[in-house]
Design a protein around this motif. Structure first.
Motif, mmCIF file in Angstrom:
data_model
loop_
_atom_site.group_PDB
_atom_site.id
_atom_site.type_symbol
_atom_site.label_atom_id
_atom_site.label_comp_id
_atom_site.label_asym_id
_atom_site.label_seq_id
_atom_site.Cartn_x
_atom_site.Cartn_y
_atom_site.Cartn_z
ATOM 1 N N TYR A 31 0.819 -1.207 0.000
ATOM 2 C CA TYR A 31 0.000 0.000 0.000
ATOM 3 C C TYR A 31 0.854 1.258 0.000
ATOM 4 O O TYR A 31 1.864 1.336 0.716
ATOM 5 C CB TYR A 31 -0.915 0.040 1.225
ATOM 6 N N ALA A 32 0.434 2.233 -0.796
ATOM 7 C CA ALA A 32 0.950 3.580 -0.624
ATOM 8 C C ALA A 32 0.276 4.169 0.616
ATOM 9 O O ALA A 32 -0.920 3.965 0.834
ATOM 10 C CB ALA A 32 0.643 4.442 -1.842
ATOM 11 N N MET A 33 1.039 4.869 1.403
ATOM 12 C CA MET A 33 0.513 5.456 2.635
ATOM 13 C C MET A 33 0.626 6.968 2.561
ATOM 14 O O MET A 33 1.631 7.508 2.074
ATOM 15 C CB MET A 33 1.276 4.933 3.851
ATOM 16 N N ARG A 34 -0.392 7.634 3.056
ATOM 17 C CA ARG A 34 -0.414 9.091 2.981
ATOM 18 C C ARG A 34 -0.923 9.678 4.296
ATOM 19 O O ARG A 34 -1.698 9.034 5.004
ATOM 20 C CB ARG A 34 -1.344 9.557 1.859
ATOM 21 N N TRP A 35 -0.471 10.864 4.570
ATOM 22 C CA TRP A 35 -1.020 11.668 5.659
ATOM 23 C C TRP A 35 -1.747 12.863 5.038
ATOM 24 O O TRP A 35 -1.187 13.558 4.178
ATOM 25 C CB TRP A 35 0.074 12.165 6.595
ATOM 26 N N TYR A 36 -2.966 13.072 5.484
ATOM 27 C CA TYR A 36 -3.751 14.242 5.123
ATOM 28 C C TYR A 36 -4.014 15.044 6.396
ATOM 29 O O TYR A 36 -3.873 14.528 7.508
ATOM 30 C CB TYR A 36 -5.097 13.836 4.518
ATOM 31 N N TYR A 93 -4.983 12.746 9.344
ATOM 32 C CA TYR A 93 -5.537 11.436 9.004
ATOM 33 C C TYR A 93 -4.517 10.635 8.206
ATOM 34 O O TYR A 93 -3.853 11.176 7.317
ATOM 35 C CB TYR A 93 -6.789 11.588 8.143
ATOM 36 N N CYS A 94 -4.427 9.354 8.494
ATOM 37 C CA CYS A 94 -3.622 8.502 7.632
ATOM 38 C C CYS A 94 -4.540 7.781 6.649
ATOM 39 O O CYS A 94 -5.721 7.535 6.924
ATOM 40 C CB CYS A 94 -2.777 7.518 8.434
ATOM 41 N N ASN A 95 -3.965 7.473 5.519
ATOM 42 C CA ASN A 95 -4.700 6.884 4.404
ATOM 43 C C ASN A 95 -3.845 5.806 3.777
ATOM 44 O O ASN A 95 -2.638 5.973 3.611
ATOM 45 C CB ASN A 95 -5.025 7.990 3.387
ATOM 46 N N ALA A 96 -4.484 4.699 3.442
ATOM 47 C CA ALA A 96 -3.814 3.612 2.729
ATOM 48 C C ALA A 96 -4.482 3.459 1.382
ATOM 49 O O ALA A 96 -5.720 3.419 1.289
ATOM 50 C CB ALA A 96 -3.927 2.318 3.531
ATOM 51 N N TRP A 97 -3.660 3.390 0.344
ATOM 52 C CA TRP A 97 -4.227 3.306 -0.999
ATOM 53 C C TRP A 97 -3.582 2.211 -1.808
ATOM 54 O O TRP A 97 -2.363 2.135 -1.919
ATOM 55 C CB TRP A 97 -4.054 4.632 -1.745
ATOM 56 N N TRP A 98 -4.425 1.316 -2.344
ATOM 57 C CA TRP A 98 -4.025 0.334 -3.360
ATOM 58 C C TRP A 98 -5.293 -0.222 -3.948
ATOM 59 O O TRP A 98 -5.987 -0.991 -3.293
ATOM 60 C CB TRP A 98 -3.174 -0.776 -2.759
ATOM 61 N N ARG A 99 -5.686 0.239 -5.084
ATOM 62 C CA ARG A 99 -6.945 -0.147 -5.707
ATOM 63 C C ARG A 99 -8.152 0.292 -4.883
ATOM 64 O O ARG A 99 -9.259 -0.180 -5.103
ATOM 65 C CB ARG A 99 -6.998 -1.657 -5.941
ATOM 66 N N GLY A 100 -7.926 1.159 -3.917
ATOM 67 C CA GLY A 100 -9.021 1.636 -3.080
ATOM 68 C C GLY A 100 -8.454 2.328 -1.852
ATOM 69 O O GLY A 100 -7.284 2.164 -1.540
ATOM 70 N N ASP A 101 -9.286 3.088 -1.166
ATOM 71 C CA ASP A 101 -8.844 3.905 -0.031
ATOM 72 C C ASP A 101 -9.319 3.330 1.296
ATOM 73 O O ASP A 101 -10.463 2.896 1.421
ATOM 74 C CB ASP A 101 -9.428 5.324 -0.147
ATOM 75 N N PHE A 102 -8.445 3.395 2.292
ATOM 76 C CA PHE A 102 -8.837 3.154 3.669
ATOM 77 C C PHE A 102 -8.354 4.352 4.497
ATOM 78 O O PHE A 102 -7.270 4.877 4.253
ATOM 79 C CB PHE A 102 -8.221 1.867 4.205
#
Length: 113
Positions: A31-36, A93-102
């Protein structure tokens, strides 16, 4: 799937905080991980991201001050925040992305001037 963010709090301007986001229920390493972040009255904005391969990107407003990193063995992504400013005050917020968002539940960072 659960993303548990922690590490927020109250800090004086110029101080530092480290946010953590522990993931469960996903194959974290792919997963790509992001902070928003979302400040009161403003739209949610991307702060920093890290790819599965470790490439990073940052919003211009935090470049040179924030560092995103990940520990795949611990299923955790971090955001080291230095030289904090009052305008960094927001829910992060943290976000996980791979074919969809969590999304995680968010952690509040308050920077006092």
């Amino acid at each position: 799937v659960q993303l548990q963010a922690s590490g927020g709090g109250l800090v004086q301007a110029g101080g530092s905080l480290r946010l953590s986001c522990a993931a469960s229920g996903i194959s974290f390493s792919i997963y790509a991980m992001r902070w928003y972040r979302q400040a009161p009255g403003k739209q949610r904005e991307l702060v920093a991201g890290i790819s599965s391969g470790g490439s990073t990107n940052y919003a211009d407003s935090v470049k040179g001050r924030f560092t995103i990193s990940r520990d795949n063995a611990k299923n955790t992504v971090y955001l080291q925040m230095n030289s904090l400013k009052s305008e960094d005050t927001a829910v992060y917020y943290c976000n996980a992305w791979w074919r969809g968002d969590f999304w995680g539940q968010g952690t509040l960072v308050t920077v006092s001037s």
